[in-house]
Design an enzyme around this catalytic site. Structure first.
Site: not given
Ligand code: FAD
Length: 493
Positions: A63, A126, A240
């Site tokens: 994401h 969120d 918020e």
């Molecule tokens: P990814 O996007 O897959 O990874 C993000 C980063 O973390 C990459 O660099 C990856 O290599 C690293 N990573 C992933 N997993 C691990 C692991 N286990 N160990 C070490 N590194 C790792 N953020 C907020 O803070 N508050 C919100 O309310 C919020 N709402 C969101 C709503 C939507 C619809 C979206 C799309 C995103 C939102 N986000 C929010 C952002 C979200 O926190 C980031 O997208 C974050 O990257 C988490 O997504 P993911 O788990 O898919 O991680």
């Protein structure tokens, strides 16, 4: 590779998901997408990558916006596949923790904790279709962060695989430097394979409230008053705020009411209302056994003295899970219309209290006065709820605002081109730099090390030390573009 791996999928269709993310603006193909069975597999992969001069990206749920979880020609770990740990522990009537694997989705954490023991984490995002490891690598902020801090302030132990391929359990007292490095560490120092997250008793009901403002200073005054009240029972459980265009577009006035039977009566708006409005979104937790008149009285007491527009208050009562899963409904609608799968040139910034009025004047009221085709979040957080030992870069002031420009527009040619929206984001960041704002990008994206140095400021040398200590070859999270991969000349593919 060892037979303990659950599966290894090489490039091709099966690995295609690792070349995409929610941002939809970058696509780089990995060498392989790997589904590890546990921390030992992750460690083996990292050691193998060291030998073969490869990089390794942990992928949460993809994401990210700008390819942060991708690895160009490297190995991508599909973290949700590693379903090896999930244990809810109640330590007393009012406290407990959950041990979860790094790829667990927050939605599953919520459901299991509530259903297994009526407890829930204290601090959320969120949207819950994000992974534990993914949000802990950034911070994890939402309407509870003003009270409990971000998600990284609510973790007491991690199991991490470092860039040296070592498995290490760390906490504030055990390998504390690694613990704090990894929290908010953008995946640079280790892969989070397990996290211990604090729990508290879950309420069963939530009153969700929206209060409309026409003046930014009244909006920020009330928001700051609510997030700084001394006693928890004088304020709300979630706070918020949002900016919106004062028009009838879907992200304008119609987006404010909380249910179909509520309407935004624009005759309530004072004549001097400008092109941009604001609303506070608040939530009050209660139990279904509480009397509604007590809930009403409690809410009214907390709202006393606030300066929102009379008659423009909206509220609904809903279950706790339904409240926390509120964005899932938007996702269903967005998927049906196609905007969930279109590119998302989002911008997230932390802007200090001292600059937020100017930001409103120039960014919300001029650059974005017609809206962005999605929510524009703006709400205050308190720095003293963040641990300065983590790797997150924050503005200096005690109160700073989360500004999130969550653009949901149809793909070009129906909507504006992605390039023009990215250019608008860049214009905003350039403006913040020109005015020497006290600000930091959240979920940052930079291409050059000079920009990263500026981002981390006087913490940069510590970040370099941490990288040298835990991932000296620059194997991990290459999609962040902070450190190069150091090639070992004696190794080859
Ligand atoms: P990814 O996007 O897959 O990874 C993000 C980063 O973390 C990459 O660099 C990856 O290599 C690293 N990573 C992933 N997993 C691990 C692991 N286990 N160990 C070490 N590194 C790792 N953020 C907020 O803070 N508050 C919100 O309310 C919020 N709402 C969101 C709503 C939507 C619809 C979206 C799309 C995103 C939102 N986000 C929010 C952002 C979200 O926190 C980031 O997208 C974050 O990257 C988490 O997504 P993911 O788990 O898919 O991680």
């Amino acid at each position: 590779m060892r037979s303990t791996f659950k599966s290894i999928i090489h490039c091709g269709d099966a690995a295609a998901k690792a070349a995409k993310d929610f941002g939809g603006m970058n696509s780089v193909a990995p060498l392989a997408l790997i589904r590890p069975a546990g921390a030992a597999d992750v460690a083996s992969i990292v050691r193998l990558a060291a030998k073969l001069n490869l990089t390794v990206a942990a992928r949460g749920n993809g994401h990210s916006i700008n390819g942060q979880a991708m690895a160009d020609g490297g190995l991508v770990l599909d973290m949700p596949a590693m379903k090896d740990h999930f244990r809810v522990v109640r330590t007393s009537r009012n406290s407990g923790y959950v041990d979860v694997f790094g790829g667990a989705l927050w939605e599953d954490v919520l459901k299991r904790c509530v259903r297994e023991c009526g407890m829930a984490p204290r601090s959320w995002t969120d949207y819950l279709n994000l992974t534990v490891g993914g949000t802990l690598s950034n911070a994890g902020v939402s309407g509870q962060s003003f009270r409990y801090g971000p998600q990284i302030s609510n973790v007491t132990e991690l199991e991490v695989v470092t860039g040296k391929g070592e498995i290490c359990v760390c906490s504030e007292t055990q390998h504390s430097e690694l613990f704090f490095s990894v929290l908010g560490g953008l995946g640079q120092f280790g892969v989070i394979t397990r996290a211990r997250i604090l729990l508290q008793p879950a309420p069963d009901m939530v009153r969700r409230i929206r209060l409309v403002y026409t003046e930014f200073d009244a909006f920020t005054r009330d928001a700051e008053s609510l997030v700084t009240r001394r006693r928890d029972h004088d304020t709300f459980d979630y706070i918020e705020g949002f900016a919106l265009p004062n028009n009838d577009c879907p992200d304008g006035l119609p987006s404010v009411p909380l249910s179909r039977d509520q309407v935004f009566d624009r005759t309530r708006l004072p004549k001097e209302a400008g092109s941009v409005l604001y609303y506070l979104e608040l939530a009050h937790h209660y139990r279904s056994s509480d009397s509604i008149s007590d809930v009403d009285m409690g809410v009214d007491r907390r709202l006393r003295g606030l300066g929102f527009v009379e008659g423009l208050r909206f509220q609904v009562d809903l279950g706790y899970e339904e409240f926390l899963l509120r964005v899932k409904k938007e996702e269903e609608i967005g998927r049906a219309s196609g905007i969930w799968d279109s590119p998302h040139p989002w911008l997230n910034i932390f802007v200090s209290k001292s600059n937020i009025a100017d930001f409103d004047r120039v960014v919300f009221k001029e650059i974005l006065k017609d809206g962005i085709g999605g929510p524009m979040l703006v709400y205050p957080l308190r720095r003293n709820k963040w641990d300065a030992r983590t790797s997150v870069a924050l503005p200096k002031s005690e109160i700073f605002y989360v500004v999130a420009l969550l653009r949901f527009t149809p793909a070009y040619p129906k909507g504006l081109s992605c390039e023009s929206l990215v250019a608008q984001n860049q214009e905003i960041v350039r403006y913040c730099l020109k005015k020497d704002y006290d600000f930091k990008l959240y979920l940052p994206q930079y291409e050059s090390q000079e920009e990263w140095k500026r981002h981390f400021g006087n913490r940069w040398s510590r970040i370099v030390e941490r990288k040298t200590c835990y991932d000296p070859l620059g194997i991990l999270a290459p999609g962040q573009h902070i450190f190069p991969r150091i090639i070992n000349p004696s190794s080859k593919l």
